[in-house]
Design a protein around this motif. Structure first.
Motif, PDB file in Angstrom:
ATOM      1  N   TYR A  20       0.844  -1.203   0.000  1.00  0.00           N
ATOM      2  CA  TYR A  20       0.000   0.000   0.000  1.00  0.00           C
ATOM      3  C   TYR A  20       0.881   1.256   0.000  1.00  0.00           C
ATOM      4  CZ  TYR A  20      -3.522   3.375   1.397  1.00  0.00           C
ATOM      5  OH  TYR A  20      -4.349   4.475   1.446  1.00  0.00           O
ATOM      6  N   ARG A  21       1.953   1.239   0.779  1.00  0.00           N
ATOM      7  CA  ARG A  21       2.822   2.411   0.873  1.00  0.00           C
ATOM      8  C   ARG A  21       3.510   2.696  -0.477  1.00  0.00           C
ATOM      9  NH1 ARG A  21       7.199   2.920   5.664  1.00  0.00           N
ATOM     10  NH2 ARG A  21       8.382   1.492   4.336  1.00  0.00           N
ATOM     11  N   ARG A  22       3.875   1.635  -1.223  1.00  0.00           N
ATOM     12  CA  ARG A  22       4.488   1.847  -2.531  1.00  0.00           C
ATOM     13  C   ARG A  22       3.509   2.490  -3.499  1.00  0.00           C
ATOM     14  NH1 ARG A  22       6.804  -3.262  -1.351  1.00  0.00           N
ATOM     15  NH2 ARG A  22       5.157  -4.337  -2.524  1.00  0.00           N
ATOM     16  N   LEU A  23       2.220   2.107  -3.361  1.00  0.00           N
ATOM     17  CA  LEU A  23       1.211   2.706  -4.222  1.00  0.00           C
ATOM     18  C   LEU A  23       1.030   4.199  -3.910  1.00  0.00           C
ATOM     19  CD1 LEU A  23      -1.482  -0.124  -4.189  1.00  0.00           C
ATOM     20  CD2 LEU A  23      -0.188   0.621  -6.187  1.00  0.00           C
ATOM     21  N   VAL A  24       0.926   4.492  -2.613  1.00  0.00           N
ATOM     22  CA  VAL A  24       0.718   5.880  -2.201  1.00  0.00           C
ATOM     23  C   VAL A  24       1.902   6.745  -2.623  1.00  0.00           C
ATOM     24  CG1 VAL A  24       0.454   7.408  -0.211  1.00  0.00           C
ATOM     25  CG2 VAL A  24      -0.829   5.258  -0.316  1.00  0.00           C
ATOM     26  N   ALA A  25       3.093   6.209  -2.492  1.00  0.00           N
ATOM     27  CA  ALA A  25       4.304   6.946  -2.868  1.00  0.00           C
ATOM     28  C   ALA A  25       4.529   6.946  -4.374  1.00  0.00           C
ATOM     29  CB  ALA A  25       5.514   6.342  -2.170  1.00  0.00           C
ATOM     30  N   ARG A  26       3.596   6.320  -5.071  1.00  0.00           N
ATOM     31  CA  ARG A  26       3.650   6.224  -6.526  1.00  0.00           C
ATOM     32  C   ARG A  26       4.930   5.540  -7.033  1.00  0.00           C
ATOM     33  NH1 ARG A  26       0.688  11.607  -8.963  1.00  0.00           N
ATOM     34  NH2 ARG A  26      -1.097  11.541  -7.557  1.00  0.00           N
ATOM     35  N   GLU A  27       5.451   4.599  -6.213  1.00  0.00           N
ATOM     36  CA  GLU A  27       6.590   3.797  -6.645  1.00  0.00           C
ATOM     37  C   GLU A  27       6.133   2.689  -7.579  1.00  0.00           C
ATOM     38  OE1 GLU A  27       8.461   2.435  -3.115  1.00  0.00           O
ATOM     39  OE2 GLU A  27       9.075   4.438  -2.466  1.00  0.00           O
ATOM     40  N   SER A  28       4.843   2.388  -7.557  1.00  0.00           N
ATOM     41  CA  SER A  28       4.253   1.421  -8.482  1.00  0.00           C
ATOM     42  C   SER A  28       2.804   1.795  -8.702  1.00  0.00           C
ATOM     43  CB  SER A  28       4.359  -0.001  -7.931  1.00  0.00           C
ATOM     44  OG  SER A  28       3.544  -0.143  -6.792  1.00  0.00           O
ATOM     45  N   SER A  29       2.243   1.312  -9.777  1.00  0.00           N
ATOM     46  CA  SER A  29       0.840   1.622 -10.066  1.00  0.00           C
ATOM     47  C   SER A  29      -0.087   0.471  -9.719  1.00  0.00           C
ATOM     48  CB  SER A  29       0.686   1.985 -11.541  1.00  0.00           C
ATOM     49  OG  SER A  29       1.112   0.894 -12.350  1.00  0.00           O
ATOM     50  N   SER A  30       0.507  -0.721  -9.454  1.00  0.00           N
ATOM     51  CA  SER A  30      -0.316  -1.885  -9.082  1.00  0.00           C
ATOM     52  C   SER A  30       0.525  -2.864  -8.281  1.00  0.00           C
ATOM     53  CB  SER A  30      -0.894  -2.558 -10.323  1.00  0.00           C
ATOM     54  OG  SER A  30       0.151  -3.077 -11.136  1.00  0.00           O
ATOM     55  N   GLU A  31      -0.115  -3.646  -7.448  1.00  0.00           N
ATOM     56  CA  GLU A  31       0.544  -4.661  -6.618  1.00  0.00           C
ATOM     57  C   GLU A  31      -0.333  -5.910  -6.602  1.00  0.00           C
ATOM     58  OE1 GLU A  31       3.424  -4.548  -4.952  1.00  0.00           O
ATOM     59  OE2 GLU A  31       3.967  -2.451  -5.365  1.00  0.00           O
ATOM     60  N   VAL A  32       0.309  -7.093  -6.634  1.00  0.00           N
ATOM     61  CA  VAL A  32      -0.418  -8.365  -6.553  1.00  0.00           C
ATOM     62  C   VAL A  32       0.245  -9.219  -5.482  1.00  0.00           C
ATOM     63  CG1 VAL A  32      -1.130 -10.460  -7.737  1.00  0.00           C
ATOM     64  CG2 VAL A  32      -1.092  -8.285  -8.988  1.00  0.00           C
ATOM     65  N   LEU A  33      -0.538  -9.696  -4.523  1.00  0.00           N
ATOM     66  CA  LEU A  33      -0.038 -10.517  -3.420  1.00  0.00           C
ATOM     67  C   LEU A  33      -0.853 -11.797  -3.327  1.00  0.00           C
ATOM     68  CD1 LEU A  33       0.334  -7.723  -0.722  1.00  0.00           C
ATOM     69  CD2 LEU A  33       2.142  -8.668  -2.145  1.00  0.00           C
ATOM     70  N   ASP A  34      -0.146 -12.935  -3.034  1.00  0.00           N
ATOM     71  CA  ASP A  34      -0.829 -14.219  -2.833  1.00  0.00           C
ATOM     72  C   ASP A  34      -0.686 -14.629  -1.377  1.00  0.00           C
ATOM     73  OD1 ASP A  34      -1.750 -14.920  -5.490  1.00  0.00           O
ATOM     74  OD2 ASP A  34       0.378 -15.042  -6.038  1.00  0.00           O
ATOM     75  N   PHE A  35      -1.799 -15.111  -0.790  1.00  0.00           N
ATOM     76  CA  PHE A  35      -1.810 -15.523   0.608  1.00  0.00           C
ATOM     77  C   PHE A  35      -2.424 -16.912   0.735  1.00  0.00           C
ATOM     78  CE2 PHE A  35      -2.186 -10.829   0.913  1.00  0.00           C
ATOM     79  CZ  PHE A  35      -0.990 -10.589   1.572  1.00  0.00           C
ATOM     80  N   ALA A  36      -1.991 -17.619   1.771  1.00  0.00           N
ATOM     81  CA  ALA A  36      -2.582 -18.911   2.114  1.00  0.00           C
ATOM     82  C   ALA A  36      -3.171 -18.781   3.512  1.00  0.00           C
ATOM     83  CB  ALA A  36      -1.517 -20.006   2.072  1.00  0.00           C
ATOM     84  N   LEU A  37      -4.498 -18.842   3.617  1.00  0.00           N
ATOM     85  CA  LEU A  37      -5.176 -18.666   4.900  1.00  0.00           C
ATOM     86  C   LEU A  37      -5.449 -20.026   5.516  1.00  0.00           C
ATOM     87  CD1 LEU A  37      -7.779 -15.902   4.005  1.00  0.00           C
ATOM     88  CD2 LEU A  37      -5.451 -15.640   4.863  1.00  0.00           C
ATOM     89  N   PRO A  38      -4.947 -20.273   6.709  1.00  0.00           N
ATOM     90  CA  PRO A  38      -5.215 -21.562   7.359  1.00  0.00           C
ATOM     91  C   PRO A  38      -6.674 -21.677   7.787  1.00  0.00           C
ATOM     92  CG  PRO A  38      -4.020 -20.107   8.840  1.00  0.00           C
ATOM     93  CD  PRO A  38      -4.077 -19.402   7.512  1.00  0.00           C
ATOM     94  N   LEU A  39      -7.279 -22.822   7.502  1.00  0.00           N
ATOM     95  CA  LEU A  39      -8.643 -23.116   7.920  1.00  0.00           C
ATOM     96  C   LEU A  39      -8.624 -24.301   8.875  1.00  0.00           C
ATOM     97  CD1 LEU A  39     -10.375 -22.814   4.419  1.00  0.00           C
ATOM     98  CD2 LEU A  39     -10.131 -21.046   6.173  1.00  0.00           C
TER      99      LEU A  39
END
Length: 524
Positions: A20-39
């Motif tokens: 989020y901080r990279r987006l606000v600082a305009r260091e990037s225009s998009s970010e994609v993250l993958d997560f594994a949520l334990p169930l």
């Protein structure tokens, strides 16, 4: 989003914050993250979060849009595809491609660590019998069980894969001693009978070992040498063999020689030699053994022990045998006007005896040259006969009926059955030089020589002692009533074209069979 932040780990929350901080600082225009949520119940839900920056002015972002997408199904399909691509469907072990990648990674590691590695190939024997007798379904179950037993022997960082009926094994931090110990442990594990389809079944294995760095430091090199070690184990009748460069028949140098040999006979590079045989009682030259020497155009003289072993497993062995037979027949034709009718003996290989083509070639040779078949003696090693005793007896009977005199060469080295010996249609037993040359000083060798002479005489066979190297051996053989002698004491091997000259030079010491009647008497 708040619930998502609570569900993910602290590390993943930090990754979200930094994105989020990279987006606000305009260091990037998009970010994609993958997560594994334990169930619950050890299950996992896979999510992908995509952020995109949208702004109307350069100074202030207008908004950050986020999209949360479930990727559990895609992840599952990816895992299945990876399983199919990199793992064996029968045993769930790594397949060849995955094993190659693992091995390459370990070799890269050892560049920094200097760790020792060992490569084993476990080659199952008698496995096809299971498929034929109990179907492939049971065969697959056997492969699963074999994989489990091998895996149970290995350490955590060791690896095993399945490739056909072979199981390549990578041993981490393994010296030569540990590799051999592990190989024998695998053999012991596989010796325990398997229960398959209600039947107790036993299989065997040959295991070849190569070691890094002592044998090679590359994956192709280690694979080749472990593969050759498997062959060496099978050839020696052993369960385990470590690569031995001294008996490696597959080096580039030797393969090059095989290629060169294809043209050697046509190019006149194969020279025929002969070594005389003497009848001890009458001191008569009653024959000679034909030998081959290869004079290579660039490598010089190549010993027969080297090139015969190379071609013995190929069709080229027939080329050599036929060349020697034809050469011996031509010599017999040239000598006949000189009154020399000395039989020449030619060695036959295992492959020669195993094919009816030999009898046909000899029939054509006799028809073309019109020589007496008693002028050609055919020698077969004891070891060759024991490869297929029944087939050998049939083929030798065929050759005997054609009029050829037959000999067992290198007797005492092939562990032949005395039962088969009584059935073989042979006229002569040649005692191997390894016994003859030691008989004067070694009681056991002397006992073997004496027993062989007595046994052969009782069976109505003639005995030739190879390796008669000096007068002491000659006298010892003469005292045992040995029939014929061959060795350096009589003459060293000589070019076959020099044989007639040699006969004339030693006429004061030896007689020679100078008529067909003498040859016929000797053949009887």
């Amino acid at each position: 989003m708040t619930e998502l932040l609570r569900a993910v780990s602290r590390k993943e929350r930090r990754e979200l914050f930094l994105a989020y901080r990279r987006l606000v600082a305009r260091e990037s225009s998009s970010e994609v993250l993958d997560f594994a949520l334990p169930l619950e119940e050890s299950d996992v839900r896979h999510l992908r979060i995509a952020f995109e920056l949208r702004s109307e002015a350069e100074e202030t972002p207008d908004e950050v849009i986020g999209l949360v997408q479930s990727t559990s199904e895609i992840h599952s399909l990816t895992q299945q595809l990876e399983q199919l691509s990199y793992y064996d469907s029968v045993t769930s072990l790594p397949n060849r491609k995955r094993f190659d990648d693992i091995f390459a990674g370990r070799l890269d590691e050892r560049k920094a660590t200097g760790a020792e590695l060992a490569f084993l190939i476990v080659d199952l024997t008698r496995f096809r019998e299971v498929n034929f007798a109990l179907t492939h379904v049971v065969g697959d179950e056997l492969l699963r069980m074999v994989g489990q037993r091998i895996r149970a022997v290995l350490h955590d960082r060791d690896e095993v894969a399945r490739v056909g009926t072979r199981f390549p094994v990578l041993l981490q931090d393994a010296n030569v001693a540990r590799a051999a110990q592990c190989a024998h442990a695998i053999c012991a594990a596989l010796e325990v009978p398997f229960q398959l389809g209600g039947i107790t079944y036993e299989i065997g294995a040959h295991i070849g070992i190569s070691h890094c760095p002592s044998d090679d430091t590359t994956y192709p090199g280690l694979l080749r040498k472990a593969d050759i070690a498997v062959e060496q184990a099978a050839h020696r009748g052993q369960s385990v063999a470590t690569y031995d460069a001294k008996i490696d028949r597959h080096t580039p140098y030797r393969l090059g020689l095989i290629g060169d040999f294809r043209h050697a006979a046509k190019n006149g590079e194969i020279r025929l030699y002969c070594q005389p045989k003497i009848e001890m009682r009458t001191r008569t030259v009653i024959g000679a053994e034909v030998l081959a020497r290869w004079v290579h155009p660039t490598k010089g003289l190549i010993a027969p022990d080297e090139f015969v072993e190379l071609i013995e497993g190929t069709e080229l062995i027939h080329v050599l045998t036929n060349y020697m037979l034809a050469g011996a027949a031509q010599c017999a034709l040239r000598w006949e006007p000189l009154g020399i009718t000395v039989p020449l003996a030619v060695n036959l290989s295992t492959q020669d005896v195993a094919t009816p083509a030999l009898a046909q070639y000899l029939a054509d040779l006799l028809k073309t040259t019109k020589i007496d078949p008693r002028l050609l003696e055919l020698e077969v090693t004891e070891r060759s006969l024991m490869r297929n005793p029944t087939g050998s007896i049939e083929e030798l009977n065929r050759l005997r009926e054609m009029g050829f005199r037959l000999s067992i060469d290198d007797f005492g080295t092939g562990y032949s059955s005395l039962n088969y010996l009584t059935q073989l249609p042979v006229d002569v037993i040649k005692i191997d030089h390894s016994f003859t040359m030691k008989m004067v000083h070694d009681k056991r060798s002397a006992t073997i020589v004496r027993s062989t002479i007595h046994m052969a005489h009782d069976l109505g066979m003639t005995v030739v002692a190879e390796g008669t190297a000096d007068v002491d051996i000659w006298n010892a053989l003469e005292a045992l009533d040995c029939d014929e002698a061959q060795g350096y004491y009589i003459a060293r091997p000589m070019p076959i074209e020099d044989f007639s000259t040699w006969l004339q030079s030693v006429s004061k010491s030896y007689q020679y069979a100078s008529s067909r009647q003498q040859v016929a008497n000797h053949a009887r």
